[in-house]
Enzyme design. Structure first.
Site, PDB file in Angstrom:
ATOM      1  N   TYR A  12      -1.554  -1.386  10.778  1.00  0.00           N
ATOM      2  CA  TYR A  12      -1.871  -1.714   9.456  1.00  0.00           C
ATOM      3  C   TYR A  12      -0.709  -1.156   8.849  1.00  0.00           C
ATOM      4  CZ  TYR A  12      -3.714  -1.411   4.504  1.00  0.00           C
ATOM      5  OH  TYR A  12      -3.787  -1.474   3.399  1.00  0.00           O
ATOM      6  N   SER A  15       0.800  -1.169   0.055  1.00  0.00           N
ATOM      7  CA  SER A  15       0.083   0.070  -0.033  1.00  0.00           C
ATOM      8  C   SER A  15       0.942   1.234  -0.035  1.00  0.00           C
ATOM      9  CB  SER A  15      -0.854  -0.140   1.295  1.00  0.00           C
ATOM     10  OG  SER A  15      -1.483   1.141   1.484  1.00  0.00           O
TER      11      SER A  15
END
Ligand SMILES: NC(=O)c1ccc[n+]([C@@H]2O[C@H](COP(=O)([O-])OP(=O)(O)OC[C@H]3O[C@@H](n4cnc5c(N)ncnc54)[C@H](OP(=O)(O)O)[C@@H]3O)[C@@H](O)[C@H]2O)c1
Length: 260
Positions: free
Chosen positions: A151, A138
């Site tokens: 995360y 990401s």
């Protein structure tokens, strides 16, 4: 052994689109997620498009024995991965101290532990088939993320690990790519308890496009693929912003640190 492309988290979002893209390029698929109905509907749709019907396996990849069970299932069917796509993952919004510790550790099990295990388990068959590994990271991998701390850290691991593996495995003819999408509207937002801010719309791309970019990058042997020009510019600018400032800019928690 028949070569297949193993894709985790294929029941929704980016993973379902990756399955469609790999199938369209002639790959036979082995799809994994927890929801059997979704996987079967996708396998039926791919079969209806004239491609071989993917094999589907319902499995909770947070479980400790998931990778071993998956390897056993592949081998019992006479299959071996030529490509591994580690896409399954989720995030959680909130202060790390306030969020469930078990859920956050489960996130590490999925985003980090099983991704690592699946990246390493099939290296011999990836080499035999001159295939590769696509790990979905990401743009969160490029900075610390207060308000989604675990995360962001998990994606930093995915990026670092994949880049190193790219270097280590290049001598064996195995491609390794870290795919770094920015915002993509999927079930991810509901699962992680966040809504995309209006500004994110500038950087947003549809999951199909993300999957196509990931596929092309892997096939080209690209080490890192940051998806979209806006995201590439944002990542480049972030490198010049001091972390102390960046941390305040990205803090997702309403009301700041002392409210958590
Ligand atoms: N959407 C974004 O904005 C965005 C941005 C950057 C990176 N990413 C990354 O892209 C990847 C895919 O996310 P997405 O946006 O497509 O999210 P999504 O729509 O929520 O899809 C997540 C997929 O992972 C599977 N999954 C979740 N927990 C699992 C478990 N315990 N065992 C097996 N499979 C599991 C889900 O299937 P089941 O629920 O059926 O198990 C689903 O197929 C993730 O790694 C995410 O971090 C997303």
């Amino acid at each position: 052994m028949k070569p297949v492309t193993l894709i985790t988290g294929a029941s929704a979002g980016i993973g379902a689109e990756l399955a469609r893209v790999f199938a369209a390029h002639g790959h036979e698929l082995f799809l994994v997620a927890r929801r059997a109905d979704r996987l079967n509907a996708l396998a039926d749709a791919i079969a209806a498009s004239g491609r071989p019907r993917p094999v589907v396996l319902t499995a909770d990849l947070e479980k400790r024995d998931a990778a071993a069970a998956l390897a056993a299932e592949l081998s019992s069917r006479g299959l071996e991965p030529s490509f591994v796509v580690n896409n399954a993952g989720f995030g959680l919004s909130g202060s790390a101290a306030a969020l469930s510790r078990d859920e956050q550790l489960g996130m590490i099990d999925l985003n980090v532990r099983v991704l690592t295990e699946l990246s390493l388990t099939f290296i011999d068959s990836l080499a035999r088939n001159r295939g590769g590994i696509l790990n979905v990271a990401s743009i969160a991998a490029f900075l610390p993320g207060p308000g989604m701390a675990v995360y962001y850290a998990s994606k930093a691991f995915v990026l670092s690990f994949s880049e190193a593996l790219h270097q280590e495995l290049s001598g064996r003819g195995i491609r390794v790519t870290a795919l770094c999408p920015g915002p993509v509207e999927t079930e991810f937002q509901a699962r992680s308890g966040m809504t995309l801010p209006a500004v994110a719309k500038i950087f947003e791309l549809p999951s199909r496009r993300v999957a196509e970019i990931g596929y092309d990058a892997l096939m080209r042997g690209q080490r890192v693929a940051i998806v979209g020009l806006g995201n590439r510019i944002a990542v480049a600018i972030m490198r010049f912003i001091p972390n102390a400032l960046l941390l305040r800019m990205v803090d997702r928690r309403m009301g700041g640190a002392n409210q958590s």
